[in-house]
Enzyme design. Structure first.
Site, PDB file in Angstrom:
ATOM      1  N   GLY A   1     -28.181  12.494   5.527  1.00  0.00           N
ATOM      2  CA  GLY A   1     -28.472  13.517   6.550  1.00  0.00           C
ATOM      3  C   GLY A   1     -29.163  14.759   6.024  1.00  0.00           C
ATOM      4  N   ASP A   2     -29.515  14.814   4.728  1.00  0.00           N
ATOM      5  CA  ASP A   2     -30.192  16.001   4.191  1.00  0.00           C
ATOM      6  C   ASP A   2     -31.690  15.936   4.465  1.00  0.00           C
ATOM      7  OD1 ASP A   2     -28.198  17.564   3.094  1.00  0.00           O
ATOM      8  OD2 ASP A   2     -28.317  16.626   1.120  1.00  0.00           O
TER       9      ASP A   2
ATOM     10  N   ALA B   1     -15.709  31.765  14.991  1.00  0.00           N
ATOM     11  CA  ALA B   1     -14.636  30.782  14.791  1.00  0.00           C
ATOM     12  C   ALA B   1     -15.139  29.380  15.101  1.00  0.00           C
ATOM     13  CB  ALA B   1     -13.451  31.127  15.692  1.00  0.00           C
TER      14      ALA B   1
ATOM     15  N   ILE C   1      -8.183  28.954  18.776  1.00  0.00           N
ATOM     16  CA  ILE C   1      -8.940  29.093  20.030  1.00  0.00           C
ATOM     17  C   ILE C   1      -8.862  27.844  20.925  1.00  0.00           C
ATOM     18  CG2 ILE C   1     -10.543  30.904  19.303  1.00  0.00           C
ATOM     19  CD1 ILE C   1     -12.671  28.801  18.946  1.00  0.00           C
TER      20      ILE C   1
ATOM     21  N   TYR D   1     -21.576  18.333  13.618  1.00  0.00           N
ATOM     22  CA  TYR D   1     -21.515  19.797  13.511  1.00  0.00           C
ATOM     23  C   TYR D   1     -22.660  20.444  14.301  1.00  0.00           C
ATOM     24  CZ  TYR D   1     -22.335  24.343  11.350  1.00  0.00           C
ATOM     25  OH  TYR D   1     -22.583  25.668  11.142  1.00  0.00           O
TER      26      TYR D   1
ATOM     27  N   LEU E   1     -24.330  24.448  -2.263  1.00  0.00           N
ATOM     28  CA  LEU E   1     -24.992  24.329  -3.563  1.00  0.00           C
ATOM     29  C   LEU E   1     -24.661  25.484  -4.511  1.00  0.00           C
ATOM     30  CD1 LEU E   1     -27.009  22.837  -5.374  1.00  0.00           C
ATOM     31  CD2 LEU E   1     -28.812  24.235  -4.347  1.00  0.00           C
TER      32      LEU E   1
ATOM     33  N   ARG F   1     -27.808  12.775  -0.462  1.00  0.00           N
ATOM     34  CA  ARG F   1     -26.666  12.950   0.437  1.00  0.00           C
ATOM     35  C   ARG F   1     -27.142  12.598   1.838  1.00  0.00           C
ATOM     36  NH1 ARG F   1     -23.907  18.857   0.673  1.00  0.00           N
ATOM     37  NH2 ARG F   1     -25.775  19.283   1.894  1.00  0.00           N
TER      38      ARG F   1
ATOM     39  N   THR G   1     -26.739  27.744  14.008  1.00  0.00           N
ATOM     40  CA  THR G   1     -27.178  27.148  12.733  1.00  0.00           C
ATOM     41  C   THR G   1     -28.514  26.433  12.860  1.00  0.00           C
ATOM     42  OG1 THR G   1     -26.645  25.373  11.155  1.00  0.00           O
ATOM     43  CG2 THR G   1     -25.771  25.109  13.346  1.00  0.00           C
TER      44      THR G   1
END
Ligand code: UFG
Length: 329
Positions: free
Chosen positions: A285-286, A75, A53, A142, A191, A283, A118
């Site tokens: 940024g969790d 996508a 794309i 993201y 996970l 981890r 998200t």
């Protein structure tokens, strides 16, 4: 009524489950995918357009002036960790790619889009449950790109050119093993597949990322939603758009929170034995806790998650065994 839909990213995990649901509802499907992470076996029997794309000329040449009753846009690059390593890839693929897709959509007169967003747009919220009014503040690239994609759709809607729904998923999980579909990422970061790959005998470490969070058992809490429940929400969102139009942002989650330890224990129950693991550092940024308030989707779409955590893990385990066989071939 049978309609014809374009599914970008239809060879990927969630997109391919939507394709199943569309076919079950007797719609026609065209899949657009660059197969960078999607699987060819997941598109069997459908028209497939293999295009990246980011390539506007190739998109135009494949799609311009074709008729679709709507677009489901999946996508995208979707790994939080990778997005920190390769931010420009994420901006080019997710943001520029979406601009290209919308350009061709507007030129071709496709007026309805359901977009795969998200919970990462919320960042690290403090609230016990997160409703759509919660401020957006993504803490990784993201999430930033997904928020930009939502904003682009909103702007195009304001122009009067597109009716759109942005679906903010919490933790998609589970599979449709009877239809030979499931999650298969390389590398896998999520996970439940990580636990089940370990349980299936893969030579890999399984690490719980942090047990010192401010939660009852010290591990992070997430809201896991069956991928088939997600697929149904997409169908309902498109039907609602055809009926009412508008621009909507909706959370999709089960509204139940489970800790990493609880997920591990549920997996051990399903596979019938202990699963070797270690405790590692947090981890980056969790957030400690991410649980959806999905009541708006309930009101607007007459939708709620119907599949339990047990069904999620059982279906994921059945799929994992099939996936191991496919991988061994
Ligand atoms: N975890 C482990 N060990 C692992 C993998 C994960 O302990 O091997 C933990 C994570 O630290 C987290 C929880 O399990 O606490 C869930 O992690 P996932 O990687 O499965 O999912 P995330 O919650 O990080 O990510 C999901 C989506 C992303 C989306 C994010 C929104 O997969 O696309 O929710 O916050 F960005």
């Amino acid at each position: 009524m049978s309609l014809h839909y374009l599914v970008t990213g239809g060879a990927g995990y969630i997109g391919s489950h939507l394709v199943l649901a569309l076919v079950e509802a007797e719609h026609r499907v065209t899949v657009l995918d660059d197969f960078s992470t999607g699987h060819r076996w997941a598109t069997d029997g459908h028209e497939v357009i293999e295009v990246d794309i980011r390539d506007l000329a190739a998109l135009r040449s494949a799609l311009l002036h074709r008729h679709f009753d709507g677009v489901f846009h999946f996508a995208a690059k979707s790994l939080v960790g990778e997005s920190a390593q390769k931010p420009l890839l994420y901006y080019q693929n997710n943001v520029s790619g979406t601009a290209n897709l919308l350009e061709v959509a507007l030129e071709s007169g496709w007026g309805h889009c359901v977009f795969s967003s998200t919970a990462a747009v919320y960042g690290s919220p403090q609230a016990r449950v997160i409703a759509e009014e919660h401020p957006v503040n993504p803490v990784n690239v993201y999430g930033e790109t997904k928020l930009a994609m939502e904003q682009m759709l909103s702007a195009v809607h304001k122009q009067g050119a597109m009716q759109a729904v942005c679906l903010r998923y919490f933790n998609a999980a589970g599979a449709a093993p009877d239809a030979h579909r499931g999650e298969w990422h390389e590398p896998e970061t999520h996970l439940i597949p990580n636990i089940l790959r370990k349980a299936a005998g893969e030579d890999r470490a399984l690490t719980i990322f942090g047990d010192d969070y401010d939660t009852p058992d010290g591990t992070c809490i997430r809201d896991y939603i069956h991928v088939l429940d997600l697929a149904q929400a997409h169908l309902k969102a498109m039907t609602m758009l055809h009926r009412e139009g508008g621009f909507h942002t909706l959370n999709l989650g089960s509204e139940a929170g489970y800790s990493v330890r609880e997920i591990l224990e549920a997996c051990e129950t399903t596979v019938g034995r202990p699963i070797t693991h270690e405790i590692g550092p947090r981890r980056r940024g969790d957030p400690a806790r991410l649980v959806a308030d999905a009541s708006r989707a309930g009101q607007i779409l007459d939708w709620r998650a119907t599949r339990s955590l047990g069904e999620i893990i059982e279906s994921a385990w059945l799929w994992e065994q099939e996936r191991q066989n496919l991988q061994a071939r």
